[in-house]
Write an enzyme that holds these catalytic residues in place. Structure first.
Site, short mmCIF file in Angstrom:
data_model
loop_
_atom_site.label_atom_id
_atom_site.label_comp_id
_atom_site.label_asym_id
_atom_site.label_seq_id
_atom_site.Cartn_x
_atom_site.Cartn_y
_atom_site.Cartn_z
N LYS A 149 33.35 59.95 72.56
CA LYS A 149 33.76 61.02 71.65
C LYS A 149 33.12 60.79 70.28
O LYS A 149 31.94 61.08 70.12
CB LYS A 149 35.29 61.10 71.64
N SER A 189 45.51 64.32 73.04
CA SER A 189 44.26 65.07 73.07
C SER A 189 44.43 66.58 73.03
O SER A 189 43.52 67.29 72.62
CB SER A 189 43.44 64.68 74.30
N HIS A 217 40.83 59.33 71.09
CA HIS A 217 40.52 60.31 70.05
C HIS A 217 40.70 59.75 68.64
O HIS A 217 40.50 60.48 67.66
CB HIS A 217 41.39 61.56 70.21
C1 LIG Z 1 43.39 60.64 75.41
C2 LIG Z 1 42.17 60.42 76.24
N1 LIG Z 1 42.02 59.25 76.86
C3 LIG Z 1 40.94 58.99 77.62
C4 LIG Z 1 39.96 59.93 77.79
C5 LIG Z 1 38.79 59.63 78.66
O1 LIG Z 1 37.68 59.28 77.90
P1 LIG Z 1 36.19 59.46 78.48
O2 LIG Z 1 35.80 60.87 78.20
O3 LIG Z 1 35.40 58.45 77.74
O4 LIG Z 1 36.26 59.17 79.94
C6 LIG Z 1 40.07 61.17 77.17
C7 LIG Z 1 38.98 62.18 77.34
O5 LIG Z 1 39.14 63.28 77.73
C8 LIG Z 1 41.20 61.43 76.38
O6 LIG Z 1 41.36 62.61 75.78
#
Ligand SMILES: Cc1ncc(COP(=O)(O)O)c(C=O)c1O
Length: 403
Positions: free
Chosen positions: A249, A190, A218
């Site tokens: 997202k 991310s 992502h």
């Molecule tokens: C790689 C990754 N996994 C999981 C999440 C968590 O997702 P959510 O925003 O749906 O809780 C994020 C979000 O920031 C992320 O970047």
């Protein structure tokens, strides 16, 4: 009267937090929350200023897509705004089941379970499938929700350097053959926007008998056919035991999900703590997510536009001379190094009408502070060129780029 006197004499037991905040300010890491005064769109108003928005994860512009709005409103009319219960008591509606059926079909797995967020999907899954006798082998840049899940599981945690498959192999070789092992990576990282080494890690998982897990937060809606994710992009269907995706997202609403075998999903129904102990999605959220799957299938041109914009913007940043790291996705970091410089770049961009957040420790390493950009399918070329011009001016003013 007595109560008042006692209250007045009490020392604030949270006073140490103010000291922590002062320290953040000294390091240039203190951030005010930016507030959107408008919808989550490519051009919007933030803190009363009109800006080109490069900070959202709204890859396909679905946060404001008419089909999602319409279905969410219809669900509110028909089913109300909340469920009033956790899934395992009275909070499972037909609309949740429909969303899970649609996701399973889309991801080509036996079954899916939806969680309240991608964070709880990762943390709830890792913590429930592992015990203290097990071991997890995890990329050093995996998301915080994976790290928290690992800690909650009390399993032994072995971290390998970013994408270093040979280092992961060495760790696996050193472990007892009969110990249960989970090998885990993000599909798209991310903060750097690069891809996990899925084919090599799948091969490693097969060689050492590991459970293979990928967090595709992502990648959902971005990579693979119609946005099916990195498993589809790399053609490793059937080789990843636990696939996590997010609905927060590219899908434009909120939530996370786990896709896998029916046994995995039924186990999570019984053991994943966020599923058991936290209220289920409001009907409009589930309805919007179902509409988003329809959009992914019926409007793939949106994904094409996302990639055209990504190529244009990345090339522009590189031509200006910025360090954009190893990105292979619409997440393009502008790596600056020092946190206060990264925050200064973000602030100058904002003053010029571009919203691109500065990111520092602990989200990234202390010497890798950056401004992170994410373009969307719905940015116009003019908006992206405007942002590139602002990057050029602000970067030169701060001496980050020359010329
Ligand atoms: C790689 C990754 N996994 C999981 C999440 C968590 O997702 P959510 O925003 O749906 O809780 C994020 C979000 O920031 C992320 O970047």
């Amino acid at each position: 009267m007595v109560v008042k006197a006692t209250y007045a004499m009490r020392n604030d037991p949270l006073a140490f937090l103010s000291a922590e905040l002062d320290s953040l300010k000294q390091q240039g890491l203190y951030r005010h929350l930016r507030v959107l005064d408008d919808e989550q769109k490519p051009s919007t108003t933030v803190d009363h200023q009109h800006v080109v928005n490069l900070s959202s994860n709204n890859y396909l512009g679905l946060t404001t897509h008419p089909r999602l709005r319409e279905r969410a409103l219809e669900a509110i009319e028909r089913l109300g705004v909340g469920t009033g219960s956790v899934r395992t008591i009275a909070g499972t509606m037909d609309i949740h089941m429909e969303l899970e059926r649609r996701l399973a079909e889309f991801k080509q797995t036996e079954a899916v379970v939806v969680f309240q967020s991608g964070f709880t999907a990762n943390a709830g899954t890792v913590s429930s499938i592992l015990t203290k006798d097990d071991v997890v082998i995890s990329d050093e840049l995996n998301h915080a929700s994976i790290i928290d899940g690992c800690r909650l599981s009390r399993a032994d945690i072995k971290v390998f350097p970013h994408k270093d498959v040979e280092a992961a192999r060495k760790i696996l070789k050193s472990l007892p053959a009969n110990q249960r092992k989970l090998l885990i990576t993000d599909g798209v990282f991310s903060m750097d926007g690069d891809l996990g080494a899925l084919p090599d890690l799948c091969a490693l998982a097969e060689e050492f008998g590991c459970i293979m897990m990928v967090d595709d937060a992502h990648a959902s809606g971005v990579f693979g056919r119609n946005g099916r994710g990195t498993i589809d992009h790399f053609g490793v269907h059937g080789r990843v035991d636990v696939q996590v995706g997010t609905l927060s997202k590219a899908i434009g609403a909120l939530g996370g999900y786990v896709a896998g075998t029916r046994a995995l999903i039924e186990f999570l129904h019984h053991r994943a703590r966020p599923f058991l102990f936290s209220t289920s999605h409001p009907p409009p959220v589930a309805a919007a997510c179902i509409a988003a799957i329809d959009v992914l299938i019926e409007e793939p041109a949106l994904i094409d536009r996302l990639w055209e914009n990504t190529r244009f913007f990345k090339a522009g940043l590189n031509q200006l001379g910025f360090n954009t790291g190893m990105s292979e996705s619409p997440i393009t970091p502008v790596i600056v190094g020092d946190a206060s410089r990264a925050m200064a770049l973000s602030d100058r961009l904002f003053a010029r009408g571009v919203f691109a957040q500065g990111i520092g420790f602990p989200t990234v390493a202390r010497d890798k502070a950056r401004v992170r950009t994410i373009v969307t399918a719905t940015h116009t070329r003019d908006e992206l060129q405007f942002a590139l011009d602002a990057f050029g001016h602000a970067g030169r003013e701060l001496g980050i780029i020359q010329g």
